[in-house]
Design a protein around this motif. Structure first.
Motif, PDB file in Angstrom:
ATOM      1  N   THR A 214      83.055  12.100  -6.160  1.00 16.00           N
ATOM      2  CA  THR A 214      81.836  11.290  -6.105  1.00 16.00           C
ATOM      3  C   THR A 214      80.663  12.114  -5.581  1.00 16.00           C
ATOM      4  O   THR A 214      80.821  12.900  -4.654  1.00 16.00           O
ATOM      5  CB  THR A 214      82.062  10.076  -5.179  1.00 16.00           C
ATOM      6  N   VAL A 215      79.500  11.919  -6.199  1.00 13.96           N
ATOM      7  CA  VAL A 215      78.271  12.541  -5.688  1.00 13.96           C
ATOM      8  C   VAL A 215      77.177  11.478  -5.612  1.00 13.96           C
ATOM      9  O   VAL A 215      77.192  10.502  -6.360  1.00 13.96           O
ATOM     10  CB  VAL A 215      77.765  13.691  -6.596  1.00 13.96           C
ATOM     11  N   LYS A 216      76.238  11.674  -4.691  1.00 12.64           N
ATOM     12  CA  LYS A 216      75.056  10.812  -4.671  1.00 12.64           C
ATOM     13  C   LYS A 216      74.018  11.386  -5.628  1.00 12.64           C
ATOM     14  O   LYS A 216      73.642  12.546  -5.524  1.00 12.64           O
ATOM     15  CB  LYS A 216      74.470  10.738  -3.255  1.00 12.64           C
ATOM     16  N   ASN A 217      73.593  10.559  -6.554  1.00  9.54           N
ATOM     17  CA  ASN A 217      72.481  10.913  -7.431  1.00  9.54           C
ATOM     18  C   ASN A 217      71.204  10.474  -6.712  1.00  9.54           C
ATOM     19  O   ASN A 217      70.864   9.290  -6.698  1.00  9.54           O
ATOM     20  CB  ASN A 217      72.637  10.191  -8.778  1.00  9.54           C
ATOM     21  N   VAL A 218      70.530  11.431  -6.067  1.00  9.37           N
ATOM     22  CA  VAL A 218      69.386  11.102  -5.215  1.00  9.37           C
ATOM     23  C   VAL A 218      68.236  10.516  -6.037  1.00  9.37           C
ATOM     24  O   VAL A 218      67.567   9.574  -5.613  1.00  9.37           O
ATOM     25  CB  VAL A 218      68.915  12.350  -4.428  1.00  9.37           C
ATOM     26  N   THR A 219      68.031  11.038  -7.212  1.00 10.87           N
ATOM     27  CA  THR A 219      66.944  10.563  -8.075  1.00 10.87           C
ATOM     28  C   THR A 219      67.121   9.085  -8.429  1.00 10.87           C
ATOM     29  O   THR A 219      66.177   8.295  -8.375  1.00 10.87           O
ATOM     30  CB  THR A 219      66.885  11.381  -9.385  1.00 10.87           C
ATOM     31  N   LEU A 220      68.348   8.704  -8.777  1.00 14.73           N
ATOM     32  CA  LEU A 220      68.601   7.314  -9.166  1.00 14.73           C
ATOM     33  C   LEU A 220      69.053   6.456  -7.983  1.00 14.73           C
ATOM     34  O   LEU A 220      69.339   5.272  -8.147  1.00 14.73           O
ATOM     35  CB  LEU A 220      69.639   7.265 -10.287  1.00 14.73           C
ATOM     36  N   SER A 221      69.148   7.059  -6.788  1.00 13.45           N
ATOM     37  CA  SER A 221      69.580   6.326  -5.594  1.00 13.45           C
ATOM     38  C   SER A 221      70.889   5.596  -5.821  1.00 13.45           C
ATOM     39  O   SER A 221      71.001   4.404  -5.542  1.00 13.45           O
ATOM     40  CB  SER A 221      68.506   5.322  -5.157  1.00 13.45           C
ATOM     41  N   ARG A 222      71.866   6.311  -6.339  1.00 15.70           N
ATOM     42  CA  ARG A 222      73.174   5.680  -6.521  1.00 15.70           C
ATOM     43  C   ARG A 222      74.280   6.720  -6.550  1.00 15.70           C
ATOM     44  O   ARG A 222      74.033   7.910  -6.742  1.00 15.70           O
ATOM     45  CB  ARG A 222      73.183   4.854  -7.803  1.00 15.70           C
ATOM     46  N   PHE A 223      75.499   6.236  -6.377  1.00 18.97           N
ATOM     47  CA  PHE A 223      76.654   7.133  -6.373  1.00 18.97           C
ATOM     48  C   PHE A 223      77.296   7.159  -7.759  1.00 18.97           C
ATOM     49  O   PHE A 223      77.364   6.136  -8.442  1.00 18.97           O
ATOM     50  CB  PHE A 223      77.660   6.689  -5.314  1.00 18.97           C
ATOM     51  N   GLU A 224      77.774   8.348  -8.129  1.00 15.84           N
ATOM     52  CA  GLU A 224      78.356   8.506  -9.461  1.00 15.84           C
ATOM     53  C   GLU A 224      79.641   9.315  -9.379  1.00 15.84           C
ATOM     54  O   GLU A 224      79.773  10.198  -8.535  1.00 15.84           O
ATOM     55  CB  GLU A 224      77.366   9.242 -10.380  1.00 15.84           C
ATOM     56  N   GLU A 225      80.554   8.998 -10.285  1.00 14.30           N
ATOM     57  CA  GLU A 225      81.795   9.762 -10.347  1.00 14.30           C
ATOM     58  C   GLU A 225      81.610  10.968 -11.252  1.00 14.30           C
ATOM     59  O   GLU A 225      80.997  10.885 -12.308  1.00 14.30           O
ATOM     60  CB  GLU A 225      82.915   8.889 -10.879  1.00 14.30           C
ATOM     61  N   VAL A 226      82.122  12.088 -10.787  1.00 10.75           N
ATOM     62  CA  VAL A 226      82.097  13.283 -11.614  1.00 10.75           C
ATOM     63  C   VAL A 226      83.536  13.661 -11.927  1.00 10.75           C
ATOM     64  O   VAL A 226      84.455  13.362 -11.176  1.00 10.75           O
ATOM     65  CB  VAL A 226      81.410  14.461 -10.893  1.00 10.75           C
TER      66      VAL A 226
END
Lengths: 161, 161, 161, 161
Positions: free
Chosen positions: B148-160
């Protein structure tokens, strides 16, 4: 993974209606709770009934059951008034292959102080994690409808043995 | 069953501080969220740190780890700023015998519009239902810190992958 | 300078009451609005009636009038349901030497979206600035009870000629 | 009668900005406060600056003054940060023929607990009732800029003799 929400009304969706100095059931609040929570799962909200659960009759319960059975999704949340939430759950117990979580709230989502957002957090998590079956999500707990009653005096759900 | 909440600060607990026209970390909001939600499970909230997660250093992470290890409860929620939530989670991965769920929020619990109550609903359900391990609860999902990483631009967490 | 608030009930003070799935009149909200607004004037809130204004009868109006007349303060705010607010105001018109401002709200102060705090800002300012007389404070306006009607369909007060 | 609101920023309009774990100035909240309060007067909101008032410099104050002077309306509300609200007010004192009310808030309008709606109720009433001049509307009072100071420690405005 997609979560389907079937809204039936209840306290959860109540609005205050000045013209009669009374409340009635407004549009489902689940969608705005999901937006406020920035959820990234896929979901769909459908309003199938707008009733206080005390007024939900056998015919209504047949409609709710039919909607759940015919729905193509496996993960289903039902928002429902608390008074007869257990009764509705009991009528869905033998549906196979779907995880069904019934939730509601003691205070309307449109109040400043409400248990609705939190309860929806519980319900959406339970529907993702639990195997097929019928569950109640209230007071921070995942409850079995067969052993749960609403304690009206204390405004909360309790397990009975 | 008892849930222990360890509060470390972050957006979740922020208050607006007029004297500096700025925010700082206030007292933990988990307790008032639980009261508002009328939860009936047993819980205890302990404030162990009051920091933005961008300022949490290795020493702080050692303290968090120590607190989790020494705590007698098996079900532990950590409220934490989102920026380094994944990093803290990774440092707890090898703790055995405890279900550890880390959550936070993008908007402070004291804002009119906030994901905090919902996220706490997710976290408290995950900590009850999941086996021992370390999990993130954000955006309505239960996430594995390792992917998991935080996508700072979209202000949300995403699975990689 | 001290402001006396006489609370009579109405939408302004409504709470949602789960046990009956209904709204009823709770304790006066004026005090918590004043605290939230950090007012520095001196004030006192007294609950004299807890009724929907549709249920306020001639006897109740006699009590309200008596309370206003006997009160030692010159600056008096009455919180009141909107349906018969004008009627109550008309029965106070000939009281001398006091500035009396009647206000209420279309949405309860306990809702997330409410006109109550704003309306109380209007009422407390009007009661400070205006000479002795009876005024309504609704929809951002200071209205003369003799030329004001509630438009129930549009949920607002209007001046008639 | 029309009220013109000139928004300059300040706490009143702050939003919480996750990407920097910080508050910054968002779009003016006056319009949504007016909608929530169902006001029936005519109004117009114009954003002329988005700054913390501690950062408002002489050039900014010249712009504010110019905007007020050139505006065609007689009733003008300025939303402004509290730290230098008095200073800005002092620079407008000699403008003739307009009622100018400066207000702001100690807590952002986007917080659950805020003085913003109430303060706007005070400001809009003062601008309607008072003769031409420059006034501050804070803490439930209408204050004269020449004899008012912000008590930073107590987060409130006080009159000095």
């Amino acid at each position: 993974m997609k979560i389907k929400v079937l809204a039936t009304g209840g306290t959860f969706d109540k609005i205050y209606y000045d013209a009669k100095s009374d409340f009635h059931i407004g549009d489902p609040m689940s969608g705005s709770i999901f937006e406020e929570a920035n959820v990234t799962f896929d979901y769909e909200v459908e309003s199938i009934l707008k009733k206080d659960s005390i007024d939900i009759n056998d015919e209504d319960r047949a409609i709710i059951r039919q909607k759940v059975e015919q729905d193509s999704h496996e993960k289903i949340i039902i928002t429902h008034g608390t008074d007869t939430m257990v009764k509705t759950a009991m009528q869905l117990m033998d549906i196979k292959g779907k995880t069904i979580v019934i939730t509601g709230s003691m205070q309307p989502a449109r109040m400043r102080i409400s248990d609705s957002s939190y309860n929806m957090g519980v319900a959406t998590t339970a529907v993702q994690l639990l195997p097929a079956g019928v569950y109640l999500a209230m007071n921070g707990l995942i409850l079995d409808p067969r052993t749960t009653v609403k304690n009206v005096t204390l405004s909360r759900f309790e397990e009975v043995s």
